[in-house]
Structures are given as C-alpha cells and as structure tokens.
Design a protein around this motif. Structure first.
Motif, short mmCIF file in Angstrom:
data_model
loop_
_atom_site.label_atom_id
_atom_site.label_comp_id
_atom_site.label_asym_id
_atom_site.label_seq_id
_atom_site.Cartn_x
_atom_site.Cartn_y
_atom_site.Cartn_z
N TYR A 93 0.84 -1.21 0.00
CA TYR A 93 0.00 0.00 0.00
C TYR A 93 0.87 1.25 0.00
O TYR A 93 0.50 2.27 -0.59
N SER A 94 2.05 1.15 0.61
CA SER A 94 2.95 2.30 0.58
C SER A 94 3.43 2.55 -0.84
O SER A 94 3.47 3.70 -1.31
N LEU A 95 3.78 1.48 -1.48
CA LEU A 95 4.24 1.64 -2.87
C LEU A 95 3.11 2.21 -3.73
O LEU A 95 3.33 3.08 -4.57
N ILE A 96 1.89 1.69 -3.49
CA ILE A 96 0.75 2.23 -4.24
C ILE A 96 0.62 3.72 -3.96
O ILE A 96 0.44 4.54 -4.87
N GLY A 97 0.74 4.06 -2.66
CA GLY A 97 0.61 5.46 -2.29
C GLY A 97 1.64 6.31 -2.99
O GLY A 97 1.34 7.37 -3.57
N LEU A 98 2.86 5.83 -2.99
CA LEU A 98 3.95 6.58 -3.63
C LEU A 98 3.66 6.72 -5.12
O LEU A 98 3.81 7.80 -5.72
N LYS A 99 3.25 5.62 -5.69
CA LYS A 99 3.00 5.60 -7.13
C LYS A 99 1.86 6.55 -7.47
O LYS A 99 1.99 7.40 -8.36
N VAL A 100 0.74 6.42 -6.74
CA VAL A 100 -0.42 7.28 -7.03
C VAL A 100 -0.04 8.74 -6.82
O VAL A 100 -0.34 9.60 -7.66
N GLY A 101 0.65 8.99 -5.71
CA GLY A 101 1.02 10.37 -5.44
C GLY A 101 1.85 10.96 -6.55
O GLY A 101 1.56 12.06 -7.06
N THR A 102 2.87 10.22 -6.99
CA THR A 102 3.74 10.78 -8.02
C THR A 102 3.02 10.86 -9.36
O THR A 102 3.26 11.79 -10.14
#
Lengths: 226, 85, 117, 1036
Positions: free
Chosen positions: A204-213
């Motif tokens: 979920y962190s990676l998703i968050g990072l990905k979505v954010g960027t």
C-alpha cells in the motif's frame, strides 16, 4: 431544438424504462452476500488485515488495484504525450511572498508525513495508498502554486521505481506464496499492529507513492507552459 | 432515521449544486459546484459506513478533480490572453 | 426504496442531460463527472446494510461477529478503483479540450464537426 | 512454459520503467519495448501449441493465492490463446510498422502502446467482471491517448468524440457490473453463470451487454468510431480496428453464457444490421481510411452475428466460421490500414500509386480479396459454412441481409481495386518505408498460410483443386520470362492438365472437357502474339482454364463452388487487363458475385450428395428442392448472360483484351451452360411440380431474340459479337430447359458449334483490331483484299452461325426446331425462328462493313493478321468443316450422352439423322451446297471485269463538311430504321433498370450516412437512443 427534444426523450425513456425498475427492485440487502461473508469471517485469518476494504483492495482484488494504478499511470503518460514537450519555464513575473515560501517549506514535510501515515495505516484504519497519495500530491501542488519548482525527474524516478517494485513484490507472491500479489510473502504478524498483515503495508505504501507521483505528474503536465 | 434526514438534506443540496453546475454561465463556479457535489457525496459515504470511500471521494473526487478542472481552465484562459495580445 | 441510490440515479440523469445538451466542452466534462459521482453513490448504496458499521475489525467489531455487524466491503473496494479511474478519464478529457482549444480557439462542441459521413 | 501472468507482469514492470530507461538511450527503451512485445507472442504461441496439439487442459491462474470467486482469476485456454496469439502478433507487427515514429516520438507513446497490448491480454484472460472493467479502461485510456499520435486537429477531435462515447459505454458497463453483483453476489462470470437471475437481474445483464455491444460499434451508434478510423494514424488505427475490436469481441463472447437467449438473438440481428448498413454506407465513401472504417464496423457486426448464430453449432463449425471471419478481418484490415499508411493518400482514386510497386500491389490484392471473401482466403470458407448453417436453421432474413451486405462490400472493394489498377497515375509515388513494408508483407504471408491450412487440413482438398491458385503462384515466380515462353509453357500445362483429368467417368464430362480444355488450348495460340512480358496474364489465364476443367470433375458442391469462384476471379482479373475495362470488369464482378451468392444459397438448400462421383453423375439421383433449382438456375444464367442479367456481358466482352474476349465468349459462357445442365440432370428425374424450366426456356428464347436485335445495332465489332453470343447462348439455355433428348442433343451441339465459330470470329476480330486499332466497323471496310485469310474465317463462321446450309449451324438449327416442335413449344420455336432471321442482320453487317466496300485510306498499307491469330482460326475452321461434312462425328456421341438420361428420340443411319419430323444428312447437304456455291463463283470470276474504284469520301458537299464524317459511312447506324420500327422496345430498359437500382442504392446510402453529423454530442445521443431501442426490442 430537435436535438434537445430527442435528448429529453432519450433520457426520460432511459430513466423510466431502465433506471426506475432497477431502483424499485433493488431494496437494501439485509445480510452479506456469501462472498462478502467469506471476507468478513475469513479475511482476518487469511490476510491479517483488520480493514477489510484494504484487504480486498490490496490482495483479494489486487489485480484490480494494479490495473487502477496502471490506469492512472497511462493517463499521466497520455496527458504528457498530448501536452507535448514543455517549453522552458519562464521565471514568474511576481515571486511568491517570502512568508508563503517559508510557510510552504515548513508545511510540506508535515503534509508528506501525514500522507505516509495514511498509507502505512491503510490496513488498520480507513484510508490507504490512494488517499495518502493524494495528500502527498496536494503537498507538492502547494509547492507548485508558489512556483517553487522541483525537478520533475525526481518524481519520474519515484513513480517508475515504486511501480516497478509494486509489480516485483507482486511477482514474488508467485514464487514465495500462493500467487501474483499474494501479501503472505511476509509474516502476517500480530493482528492489528502496524507491522502486520504481511506485505500489505509495503504494497500500500508503494501504491501510495506511485499514485502520489502520478497525480503530481498529471498536475505537472496539465499546468502547461507558463 | 437521523441518517435519512441527513441524506435528504445533503441530497437536495447536491441536486441543486448539480443544476448549478450545469447551468451557471461562469465555468469556474460551475466547476466549484461540481466539486461540492463530490464533497457532499463523501459525507454520505460516511453515513453509509464507508469511510475509505469517503476519504477517497473527498481527496480525489472533490479535491483533485476540482484542481484538475481549474488547471485546465487556467490553461485555456492563458491561451485566450495569449491570443488577445 | 433506496434513498442514496435514487440520488445517484438522479445525478446520473442530470449529468447525462448536461452531456447531451451543453455546448461547452468543459460543461460536457462536468456532466460526465456528475454522472461519475452518481454512479459511485449507487455502488456504495448497494453495499450498505441498515444499521451496520464500517468493515474494519477493531475493538467494537470482533472477527467472530463481523458477518453480522459490518456492511459489504466489496462495493467499497470497487468504488475506490472507480473513483481513481474517473479522475484519470476526467483529466485526460480535459487535456483533449486544452489541446483542441489550442488548435481551434473554441470550446463549443459544434465547432468540431469537420469529420463526418 | 512461462505462465501467461508474466505477460502482464513484464509489460507493467517495463512499462513503468520505460521513461527511466529512456533517460539513458532511446535504443535501450526500444529494445525493451520490442522485447516485451515479442515475449508476449512467444509465451502465447507456446501455450497455443500446447493446447492445440498436446491437449493440455485449460489453464486457470489464481491471483493472491486464493481461488475464485474470492480473488480474481485468469484463464487461458485454446480460445483465449487463439485470440491472444493474433492480437499480440498484430500488435507486434503494428509496432514494427510504427518503428520510425516510435523512434522519434515522445517516450510516452511507447509506454502507452505497451500498456495497451497488456490491457488486451488482461481483458481476454480475466474471468472477473469488474476486472474486465479495469482492463477495458486501461485499453480505452491508452487508446484515447494514442489517437493523438499524428497530432492533427482532426485526430484530436476524433479522439475526444471517442472518449465521449467510451465513457458513456463505461458508465453502463460499471452499472451493469455492480447490479449483477447485487443480484448474484458474485463478480466472477463462471459463478454468475451458475446463479439464478430474477427478472430484474436481467436489466443488469442488459446494461453490461449493451455496454460491450456499443464498444463493438453497432450501426447507427458508431459515428465516433468512423471519425477515429478516418483521422488517426494508420498504424494506431489498425490496432484500434483489429486488436481492440478483437479483445472486446472476445469480451462479448465471454459474457455470452450468462446472457439470456433473447438478448443474444437481438444482438445477432443488430450485428447483421450493422454489417448490412455499414457496407451500404461505404458505397458512397471515397476516403480510403473511412471506407476501411465502415468495412471494419461491418465485419465486427458480422462477427457478432456469427458468434450468436453458431452458438449451438458443432465445435468445428464455430472455429471455421467465427475463426475464419476473425482471422480474415484481422489480417486484411490491418494489412489495408497499413497500406494506407504506406500510400499516404486519402482518396481511394489516388491509390494507383501502388502500381509503382508490384509486390505492394499484390499485397493490396491479397488483402482486398481476403476481405471480400474470395477463395482461397479464410473469409470464403467461413461464408460458405455460415450460409449453410443459416439455411439449415431457417434464418433466411439474416441470410439475405448478410449476403446483400457482402454484395455491397464486393462493390466498394472491387471498385477500389479496379480504380487502383486502371486509373491513370497522377499522384506522386511516396517514398517507401522498409519497416512498414516488412510488417505488411508478413500479413500477406499469414493470409496465404491460413488459406492453405484451411484447404489442406480442414477440407482435405487434393492438389488438383488448388491447382488454379498454384498456377498463379508458379507463373508469378517465372513472370520475368518473355511472354512467348510463358505462353508455350501454358499451352503445355493445359495439355498436360487435360491429359491428367482425361479418364472421365462419363461422356458428358468428356464433351465439356473438349470444349473447356481443347478449346482453351487452341485459344492460347492466339495469345502467343503477345510481345514483352505480359506480366500477370498467363497466371490468371491458367487459373481460369484449370478452373474450367475442375468444374467438370468436381464431386461435391463445395469443390464446384470453390472452382466456380476461382473461375470468376481469374476471368475478372483477365477482363480487367483491358485498357478501358474498369467499369466493365467491375460490373462483371458484381453480377458474378450476385450469381455466386444465389448459387451458394441454392447449394445450401440442396440435399447432401452421396458417394464420391462427379456432380454430373451424382446429381441425377438427387432431388433438388424448387428453391435450389430457382437459385442455381439464376446463378448460372447470370454467368451465361441471360436476358435481364446480361448487361455485364457486352461490356466485358468488348473491353477485355482482344485475345481474352474469345475465351470469355466461347468458353466462359459455357460454364454457365454446364451449370444449368447440372440442374437439368436432377430435373430429368425429379421435375418439381412447378415447372420452373418452362420459364427458363422462355428466358432463353427471349435472350436469343433480344440479343440478336441488340447485336444488329452495334457499331463495335466486338460488342456485336458479344450480343451475338448472348443470343446464341439463349438458344442453348432454351434447349436445355426443354429437358428432352432432342433438346439436349441440340443444346450440346449448339454449344460445341458456338465454341468453335465464336472463337474463330473473336480471334479474327482480334487480328483485325491488331492491325487497324479500331473496333468500330464504320472505320473499316474493304479489308477483304488486305486480310483475305481473316475474311474467309469470318465468312465461314457466320455461315456456321446463321444456320444456312451447308455448315454445322444448319444442323444445329434443324435439331433445335425439331426439338421445340416435338416438345410442343410452338410459340417459342416461332420466336426463335424470328431470332434467326434477325441474326442475319448483324451477320451481314459484320462481313459487309469490315471486309466489303471501300478500303479506307489509312488502311492502304495494312497487312494480314499475324500468324498466331491465323493458326487458331483455321484450327477452328477445320473443326467446323469437319462436323459439317461429317455430322456423325458429333451427333453420335451427343446422342449417346443424351440417351443416358432420356432414351433416344432420333435415329442415326449412315450420315442421316432421322427424327419424328424428318431427316437431315449433313454430308449430302454439304456436297450439294458446295456445288451450288462453286459453280456461280466460277461464273462470277469469269465474267467480272475490272471495276472502277472510287475513294470513300469522294462525295461533294455544298461547301460544308459533315460534322462527323462517319455518319456518311453506310455501315454507321446501319439499321436505324429497324430501331425506329421497334419504337419503345428499342430503349435499353434493362440497362436503365440496373442503373437506377444502383443510383437508388447509392442515394439511399448517402441519405443514411447523414446521420453521422460529426458532432460528438449527437453521437452520444445516438448511443443513448440505441440503448433504449435495443432495450425495448429485447423486452428486458
């Protein structure tokens, strides 16, 4: 005029013939569907995540989420592709006030920390990668508004690699656990603590990072030439 | 019961906002009205025991979408000014 | 009768009306985003069960009685995805409008009929 | 054995990293990009091989370590791998096609393309409804973005319209999915299928299915798609038209099991309507890519319809029909779109630049013929089986609509083809791009590969049936040789072929074998006069001749029909070689195709044949239903140029090259006769209660008389001969229709006779044309002195035609009148007799105008026709003389043939033939008449002295020249007074009828296509209205 009338006819017919019967004939469910019941009773044992929505989003229907991240990704790529190469940014005529600049540089880490908190706790509390990602993106947006430009390459790398690792961790699921995007490549840990639920916090962190960027990418691209 | 009242009130405001979004001449106001619909929708999600959705709708549906609209409008405005010059 | 679903369908209808009758490209996209919100409301309303709480297992909802206490988590999960996709589509449509405006200096859909028949 | 999930994983991983990789070097990103696309193809090809040949069971991939429905699962079976193999392959080659653009463009385009292909793979494999929605969005969004590849204003607005339509459909899709979840508690289609739906659940199914259906671009809710096809870059548009459509079509196929049957039927009909109207609307389209767009939409409609209609058919038929149409659409459409990217001209009339490159022209032909369903390409077999299936399941409305749509398709495709091949090159030749040509050629090879696979593996055709196509391939390889060498080789090939098929099972086959093979062999001699290389000529000539031969040895309907189509396409291509033959060949193709479709339906209605003997034998024991007899007869009569459907005939004969016309007239028309005789063979034993052949007989009689009249009014020698052929074949048709011993003897006799004298006449005219460069008879005259050998040919031939003693025609006429009268067809006999009288008019004219009278000034130095023309003429003359003097040579065998069916009605005694009405002894008649001729001739030669010569136009006018000097020529408009006497009957009514039918169709098409206003909003309105209408029709 005739188009207006036809539109009216079309919408009235659509509403009366299709929407109305659906509305009337779908009363609220009174119990969970068998599938939802499975998630409710087995979800905690299976994945160790208290937030069932997160369990579904990240693992059970992880392929959807990967797809969704991809949708956002290609939307970013598409917008970038459409908008074309950016001209050199012209230095703004009126630099933002010092107060605003200082305030922003003070606030930004807090905003980003808040975003990270949201996606790290996605398996425990409401919220997760998307919401956290948006928070991060809004922090960056804030920076953009005061024209303090960051090198876009940083986001590009972050976006690429978070996506890449997301997929890689998913693929590890095939090798180490039951299948693609299986979160049980890491121990499930103690139910209800932050380092639990296997790889869900990580994913979920990676998703968050990905979505954010990605969102930053969209905003960046749509801002167009100054 | 309280839920129902809340939903009716929120729903009415949303419908009004929707009409405004469609019929207001000013595009920026129209975009804001559309954002309000989303924002109120996220309140309804809270009432429907879907906090995840509520957060997402608030952040993405009302927040970012509105920003994206405004950015687009800004972009177009800029072009307008460019051609005026 | 499901109030939220009714609201959702009404929003879909209003949005559709905007899409079909508004000449301004931005308005058409606003229409789409209203439809989108309506659809999301409908989806969430499908998962709602009266008097139940959010599908998060904590002190108040134990694993044992979760099946009788929580709402359906699946529609929520679907809506999360749908919302993000909606944003992606909206942003892309707006980009098309920006580019169209750059080329033709018009926001009226009637000015983009050069391809036909 | 790599799990297909790695296709998704690798595509995404590389896709995410691509922009970073690109920061180093474009070469690396391109390598990664093409590497992944190739990886996809290899993985799927491996699985496809396993499923198909190793019997590996369908693969299910569970994600997240749980089984469905708890988690999303993917499935890869033989169907999925089949679709994915093609989509990935075309995806890869489209990427190669776009190589140059990818090299220069923004890195995002590579990412988008890669993810698009990933989306297709996911969409095809996933079994989860919501996951389908996600993959559909991935596919759509990457496609929307890629529409702006060309970055023109047009492609932007098209892309925006595409988005409007796309989001509307997605909304319905999403609503459908969640309501299906509401009613079934599941999102996985395998589990949904098992659960019961209440009545209201079907609304949810409706929303889901209509959303997918709209993505398949049904008429009329498809304006957006047309704009996209027109405006977007050809490489990308090929992906949209082919890869995307295939994936969405498979989506439709996947949800079919959960849909109620009444939904499917409505979708099937809607698919048929889409096919019909798209092809009709395409008739008015001049822009190549938009035309292809209409055609794509139509093809997808046909695919949907065939998916629905084959739902209950045996597995192998589903593969053949749906798979056939699928492969056909993919290959030909991608190929044509890529060609449009190579040609770079918008208007179809500018595609003649292709003539600058022979291999591209061949590719163009392959794709176009494949699309048109011409054998041996996959679409042909699919169409054949579909027609059979529809006939057996009594879906005649759908059948007619599909065939009508196919006919429209033939019209616009072949118009395009003929324009490309024939119009003068005006446009400049663009620079060719190697990667583009590589991709396109690859598709051509695939098309041929599949054609061969279906023929060999599926139907098990032996070499002889494929020989016509092989001939084209072989000649194409040796096409660099001079034409004389190829001509001799062809002659040898035809003789060898004749020797190979010679041991026939019945005499009637031998008879037609002589007409088709020996006749062709002699006719080939005249082609030896060609100089240069005559590229492409001998291949198609051999194809046609082998097809003639294969017709008589065909043992079942499919072999016959396949051969018939080979014959049609090869003769079409031969006719097209004529200088002004664009319209003529197109008309020929349209009429032939219409006839072929009727035949196809006729065969579908016919009962299955038993045994393995040729049709001429086995049909004798088969009772054809009336509908078959009618359809087959019309089909064959179109080919033989019967009245009403004859209008292609004069054009094709006149405009074909000089040495081709004789083939068409003397031999090709006999194929129609042969076909009609096949119907007759069944008719002998099983005449239907309604005597349809009585009316066929009347048509034959009327054809004879009208043909004769029309022939009399021609100025053009070849046109005159063409109408004469029409008239003569009318006799033959009438004689066959009698279904009596004497009728058939006379029909065959006439057919043989006609083959010889019409070959001789056409070759003679060819020789004259070769020297004079004109076909207008009033521009000739007095050629008797310059071309005496040709004169003798024409003289003897027309005596043979006219039925004047002593030559063979007299015997033929005598036989036919005897047949009519003994059959009780008195009125018909009377009309025919009158037709014979009329035929004197044109026969007189041809000899008079060309050979007698004054020699034109410009023909002073003219020589006799080349020896290559003279040889075949005299071989035929020899034949005519032989059967005139010794009629038994032919009458006896013919008597035997007919006796096989009827028992005899004539008696042959020595040289005399006795019928109930009298007798005829060709031998004596010949001797007497020869004597009667020779004596006056000698007297004439003795008495006639020197005649005075006057120059032709040596006429004094009152100080003015006539505006058009030819009007002063006696041969010009020779029978004007007869024409006047005919009054209204002299008008070209039938031509007018077909002309206005064509005009009417085109204006209807023009009217309908105005619904595509170009306004994106209107297109959305169309979609909403379409949804409502379909909803009401389905009665959800």
């Amino acid at each position: 005029m005739i188009k207006q009338v036809l539109s009216l006819v079309a919408i009235v017919l659509l509403a009366a013939l299709i929407f109305a019967p659906m509305l009337i004939n779908t009363p609220l469910h009174t119990s969970l569907t068998p599938l939802a019941n499975y998630y409710a009773t087995q979800g905690a044992d299976d994945l160790g995540a208290p937030n069932l929505v997160t369990a579904i989003v990240v693992t059970y229907r992880g392929l959807d989420t990967l797809g969704e991240v991809t949708v956002l990704f290609i939307a970013t790529a598409g917008i970038g592709f459409l908008m074309g190469k950016k001209k050199k940014l012209i230095t703004p005529k009126r630099p933002a006030s010092e107060l605003l600049q200082n305030g922003a540089s003070f606030l930004l880490p807090i905003i980003i920390l808040f975003g990270v908190y949201i996606f790290m706790h996605g398996h425990l509390t409401p919220g997760g990668g998307f919401q956290g990602g948006v928070v991060i993106a809004s922090g960056i947006l804030f920076m953009m508004l005061i024209n303090q430009d960051w090198s876009h390459n940083v986001f590009l790398f972050l976006e690429s690699f978070s996506g890449f690792f997301y997929v890689t961790i998913g693929a590890l699921g095939i090798v180490l656990a039951g299948g693609f995007l299986d979160n049980r490549i890491l121990p499930l840990g103690t139910f209800g603590t932050i380092f639990s639920a296997g790889a869900i916090p990580l994913i979920y962190s990676l998703i968050g990072l990905k979505v954010g960027t990605e969102l930053v990418g969209i905003l960046h691209a749509m801002r167009g030439e100054e | 019961m309280l839920n129902t009242v809340f939903i009716i009130i929120l729903g009415s405001i949303m419908l009004v906002a929707a009409f405004l979004a469609v019929y207001i001449k000013n595009l920026v106001s129209s975009v804001i009205a559309a954002g309000i619909i989303s924002l109120l929708a996220s309140l309804i999600y809270l009432l429907l025991a879907a906090p995840d959705v509520a957060m997402t709708e608030a952040a993405i549906g009302s927040g970012l979408t509105t920003v994206v609209f405004l950015l687009a409008l800004k972009n177009i405005k800029q072009k307008e000014e460019d051609t005026d010059d | 009768m499901n109030l939220v679903m009714t609201l959702g369908f009404l929003l879909v209808i209003i949005g559709l009306w905007a899409m079909l009758t508004q000449k301004n490209l931005i308005k058409i996209i606003i229409g789409f985003s209203i439809i989108d919100t309506g659809v999301h409301l409908i989806i969430v309303s499908i998962g709602y069960i009266k008097g139940r709480t959010a599908p998060i297992l904590d002190a108040s909802v134990s694993v044992a009685d979760a099946a009788n206490k929580i709402v359906d988590p699946i529609p929520s999960a679907l809506v999360l995805t749908a919302i993000v996709i909606g944003l992606a589509v909206t942003a892309l449509m707006l980009t098309f409008v920006i580019k169209l405006y750059q080329k033709n200096k018009s926001l009226s859909i009637d000015d983009y009929q050069e391809l036909k028949w | 054995m790599v799990s297909p999930i790695y296709i998704l994983i690798l595509s995404l991983a590389i896709g995410f990293l691509l922009s970073v990789i690109d920061k180093t070097n474009r070469k690396f990103s391109l390598t990664a990009f093409y590497g992944v696309l190739t990886f996809n193809v290899l993985v799927i090809a491996d699985w496809f091989y396993r499923f198909l040949f190793l019997g590996v069971p369908t693969l299910t991939i569970n994600t997240a370590g749980f089984r469905a429905p708890v988690s999303i699962n993917l499935q890869l079976g033989v169907q999925e791998s089949f679709v994915l193999l093609f989509t990935n392959l075309i995806g890869l080659f489209a990427a190669i096609f776009l190589y140059k653009k990818f090299k220069e463009s923004n890195i995002s385009s590579l990412t988008l393309y890669l993810i698009l292909i990933m989306g297709v793979n996911g969409l095809v494999m996933t079994r989860d409804l919501f996951n389908m929605y996600v993959f559909l969005e991935i596919l759509s969004i990457s496609t929307y973005s890629l529409t702006s590849f060309g970055k023109t204003g047009k492609s932007l607005s098209a892309g925006f319209k595409y988005m409007l339509a796309g989001v509307t459909a997605s909304t319905f899709f999403l609503l459908g999915v969640v309501f299906i979840y509401y009613f079934s508690g599941n999102l996985n289609i395998d589990f949904i299928q098992a659960s019961q739906f209440t009545n209201y659940g079907s609304i949810a199914l409706f929303l889901l299915s209509i959303a997918i259906f709209i993505e398949l671009k049904p008429f009329p809710a498809n304006g957006w798609a047309l704009d996209v096809y027109e405006a977007v870059d050809s490489g990308i548009v090929s992906v949209i038209a082919v890869v995307n459509s295939a994936a969405i079509l498979f989506l439709f196929y996947k949800i079919m099991p959960i849909l109620p049957e009444r939904f499917l039927n409505v979708f099937g009909i809607a698919g048929v309507i889409t096919f019909l109207f798209s092809n009709m609307l395409a008739l008015k389209q001049k822009k190549a890519k938009r035309l292809l767009g209409y055609s794509s939409i139509g093809q997808v409609g046909l695919l949907v319809a065939s998916l629905v209609f084959t739902a209950n058919a045996p597995q192998h038929l589903i593969y053949l029909i749906v798979g056939g149409f699928f492969i056909n659409h993919l290959i030909s459409k991608a190929g044509l779109f890529w060609l449009s990217g190579i040609v770079k001209h918008e208007n179809i009339s500018d595609w003649n630049v292709l003539r600058g490159n022979r291999s591209l022209l061949i590719l163009f032909g392959i794709f176009l013929f494949a699309l048109a369903g011409i054998p041996p390409f996959a679409g042909f077999w699919a169409k054949w089986e579909l027609v059979k299936l529809l006939v057996h399941s009594k879906m005649l409305f759908a059948l007619s609509a599909i065939l009508l749509g196919s006919l429209f398709e033939i019209i616009f495709l072949f118009r395009w083809f003929t324009l490309t091949v024939k119009s003068d090159i005006a446009a400049t030749i663009p620079r060719w791009d190697a990667s583009k040509i590589f991709s396109t050629s690859f598709l051509g090879v695939i098309a041929i590969f599949f054609a061969a696979m279906i023929m060999k593996v599926y139907y098990g055709f032996s070499l002889i049936h494929i020989l016509p196509v092989l001939a084209v391939l072989v000649i194409d390889i040796i096409d660099f040789l001079p034409s004389k060498v190829k001509g001799l080789l062809s002659l040898l090939a035809v003789l060898a072929y004749g020797y190979y098929i010679y041991p026939f099972e019945s005499n009637i086959q031998l008879f037609f074998g002589i007409i088709f093979i020996v006749g062709s062999a002699v006719n080939i001699i005249s082609t030896l006069n060609r100089t240069g290389k005559s590229e492409g000529f001998y291949g198609f000539l051999l194809m046609m001749i082998f097809s003639f031969g294969n017709l008589i040895i065909a043992t079942n309907y499919l072999e016959f029909f396949l051969t018939w189509e080979f014959m049609t396409i090869s003769s079409f291509l031969l006719i097209l070689r004529g200088k002004q033959a664009q319209k003529a060949s197109l008309m020929y193709m349209i009429f032939s195709t219409a006839g072929a479709y009727l035949m196809m339906v006729g065969f579908a209605f016919a009962p299955q044949l038993m045994g393995n003997s040729p049709l001429v034998i086995s049909l004798a024991n088969v009772q054809l239903p009336l509908i078959s007899i009618i359809l087959l007869s019309i089909g064959f009569m179109i080919k033989s140029g019967s009245l009403g459907v004859h209008i292609w005939l004069p054009e094709a004969h006149a405009e074909a090259e000089a040495d081709v016309s004789s083939f068409i007239s003397a031999i090709l028309l006999k194929a129609g006769v042969f076909g009609l005789l096949l119907v007759g063979i069944s008719y002998v034993k099983f005449a239907p209660s309604f005597d349809i052949f009585y009316w066929v007989g009347w048509i034959g009689v009327l054809t004879a008389i009208v043909g004769a009249f029309l022939a009399s009014f021609q100025e053009d020698a070849k046109r005159l001969l063409a109408y004469s052929s029409m008239s003569q074949v009318g006799y033959i048709v009438a004689a066959i229709a009698m279904v009596s011993h004497l009728g058939w003897v006379s029909a065959l006799y006439l057919a043989f006779n006609h083959m010889m004298f019409k070959s001789a006449l056409f070759i003679a005219v060819a020789g004259i044309y070769y020297r004079t460069h004109t076909r207008n008879m009033y521009e000739m005259g007095g050629l008797i002195k310059k071309m005496p050998l040709s004169y003798i040919t024409v003289l003897i031939s027309i005596i043979a035609v006219s039925g004047v003693p002593p030559l063979s025609g007299f015997g033929a006429k005598w036989l036919i009148y005897t047949a009519f009268i003994s059959n009780g067809w008195y009125l018909q006999a009377g009309v025919l007799f009158f037709a014979s009288a009329v035929s004197f008019l044109y026969l007189y004219r041809i000899i008079h105008s060309i050979f007698l009278g004054q020699l034109k000034y410009e023909h002073q130095d003219i020589k006799e026709a080349p020896v290559w023309f003279i040889i075949p003429q005299y071989i035929f003359l020899g034949g005519i003389m032989a059967i005139s003097a010794f009629p038994n040579l032919i009458i006896k065998p013919l008597n035997k043939i007919a006796m096989h069916y009827f028992g005899s009605s004539i008696r042959i005694d020595g040289y005399s033939i006795f019928s109930e009405l009298g007798h005829w002894d060709g031998h004596v008649v010949m001797l007497v008449t020869m004597g009667a001729f020779i004596v006056p001739l000698l007297i004439l030669l003795l008495l006639v002295g020197k005649t005075q010569k006057v120059k032709q136009f040596n006429i004094v006018y009152a100080a003015e020249r006539p505006e058009s000097p030819q009007t002063t020529h006696v041969a010009h408009n020779m029978y004007a007074h007869y024409r006047k006497a005919l009054g209204g009957w002299g008008k070209p009514r039938i031509w007018n009828f077909w002309h206005s039918a064509s005009e009417w169709t085109h204006s209807l098409a023009d009217y309908f296509r105005h619904i595509y206003t170009g306004n994106g909003q209107t297109y959305v309105l169309h979609i909403i209205l379409y949804v409502v209408v379909i909803y009401i029709v389905m009665g959800v």
